[in-house]
Design an enzyme around this catalytic site. Structure first.
Site: not given
Length: 379
Positions: A71, A133
């Protein structure tokens, strides 16, 4: 595939934190399958976001994890000079959202898979890719939970966050909470008929400010960190519509960053006690991950120093998923390409040299784990 081409493919997926990432995960799974490397896809509770775990070599023997998140933070800043989701090369710089944080490391690892797969590995190399994350390490716990069903307990994990390919032994843990107040709206000329939600927040905010001062003055310290104590801050306050309207709702986002050995959630307890005592208040934990603390002479520290060619750094100020691996009983260290100072900014970039350096580090790990004549690769 060379690492720049792989990075170009990964950057093209707009895998912004909090959004679906299935297309990117499918791309990586298909790429690995084309090299006869099987992978497991681990869904999160959201249903549209996934982790991926793949193994090169014997899964029933303890080996090493190469860990990265796929991400990225949003790319809405006005300073971009091109499409953030199209890798742009200028000289030795490769620009794109996630280029350094941290699709660069992921690209370096994936580009090395053909060579790793051709090696006769005595111990496996695992590839662990996680989601969200950037929202407080929300994805990787679901992957870590499944590890006992996927492989023998690993000897260690290298988390490839940007560190200039210098191994990092420690970082602070973090927890964040959103405190919300519900009031009753009305005209500010009659505050007796309403309930001011912003005012209701004040005791919780005061508790955080007091705890922050206490940690600074009297809390435990660790000289490896800057600052050497645990910190708290109120980072965002929202609420109210106009100066003459009693605010009906208000919220505050509060974070704690804890030195090794201190539970970051425990630092938020003063505010949470205030919330528990006031029915107008509620709290939601929006992020939580433990700190990292690896001994200077740990075998993983020595291994990563050999692989990277750099002596370990005592500590950094940013956080990673490494503490979650360590909490699960897997020694962890941070070591990845590029400079963290370029992350979360317009025209984020990694250099071709940094990308190739990370790839070489991964291949050196493969060489360390190859079967040697008459022996098994050492720990």
């Amino acid at each position: 595939m060379n690492p720049q081409a792989m990075l170009s493919s990964l950057v093209a997926f707009p895998s912004v934190v909090g959004t679906r990432n299935g297309a990117l995960v499918d791309y990586v799974r298909d790429y690995l399958a084309s090299l006869d490397v099987a992978s497991a896809v681990i869904s999160g509770p959201e249903g549209d976001r996934f982790n991926l775990f793949a193994t090169i070599g014997p899964a029933d023997v303890p080996g090493y994890i190469l860990s990265g998140h796929v991400d990225v933070v949003p790319a809405n800043e006005p300073g971009w000079r091109g499409d953030p989701f199209h890798l742009r090369a200028e000289g030795d710089r490769l620009y794109g959202r996630g280029a350094v944080d941290m699709k660069g490391f992921v690209a370096a690892v994936l580009s090395a898979v053909p060579e790793l797969a051709a090696m006769d590995l005595a111990r496996p190399i695992h590839i662990a890719l996680s989601y969200d994350e950037e929202a407080g390490c929300r994805g990787v716990p679901h992957l870590i939970e499944k590890l006992p069903t996927l492989c023998a307990t690993p000897l260690g994990c290298i988390v490839g966050e940007p560190s200039g390919l210098v191994p990092v032994l420690r970082h602070k843990g973090k927890a964040a909470v959103r405190v919300t107040a519900r009031g009753r709206s009305g005209h500010s000329s009659r505050p007796d008929l309403g309930h001011n939600a912003i005012h209701a927040l004040l005791p919780a905010l005061e508790a955080i400010a007091t705890e922050a001062a206490r940690q600074r003055q009297d809390g435990p310290t660790n000289a490896h960190f800057l600052p050497p104590y645990s910190t708290l801050q109120i980072g965002k306050i929202s609420g109210g519509e106009a100066i003459n309207i009693i605010p009906e709702t208000a919220s505050a986002d509060i974070e704690a960053r804890a030195i090794a050995g201190v539970d970051p959630l425990a630092l938020l307890e003063p505010a949470l006690r205030v919330v528990a005592a006031d029915e107008a208040l509620s709290a939601e934990i929006i992020a939580s991950y433990p700190g990292l603390a690896l001994d200077d002479d740990h075998a993983l520290a020595r291994l990563t120093a050999r692989l990277s060619g750099s002596l370990p750094l005592a500590a950094v100020s940013y956080g990673t998923e490494a503490g979650l691996y360590q909490k699960a009983g897997i020694p962890a260290i941070v070591c990845g390409p590029g400079d963290i100072a370029r992350a979360h900014k317009p025209d984020e970039y990694i250099t071709t040299g940094e990308l190739l350096g990370a790839r070489e580090m991964v291949l050196r790990l493969g060489q360390e784990l190859r079967v040697r004549e008459g022996t098994v690769a050492a720990r």
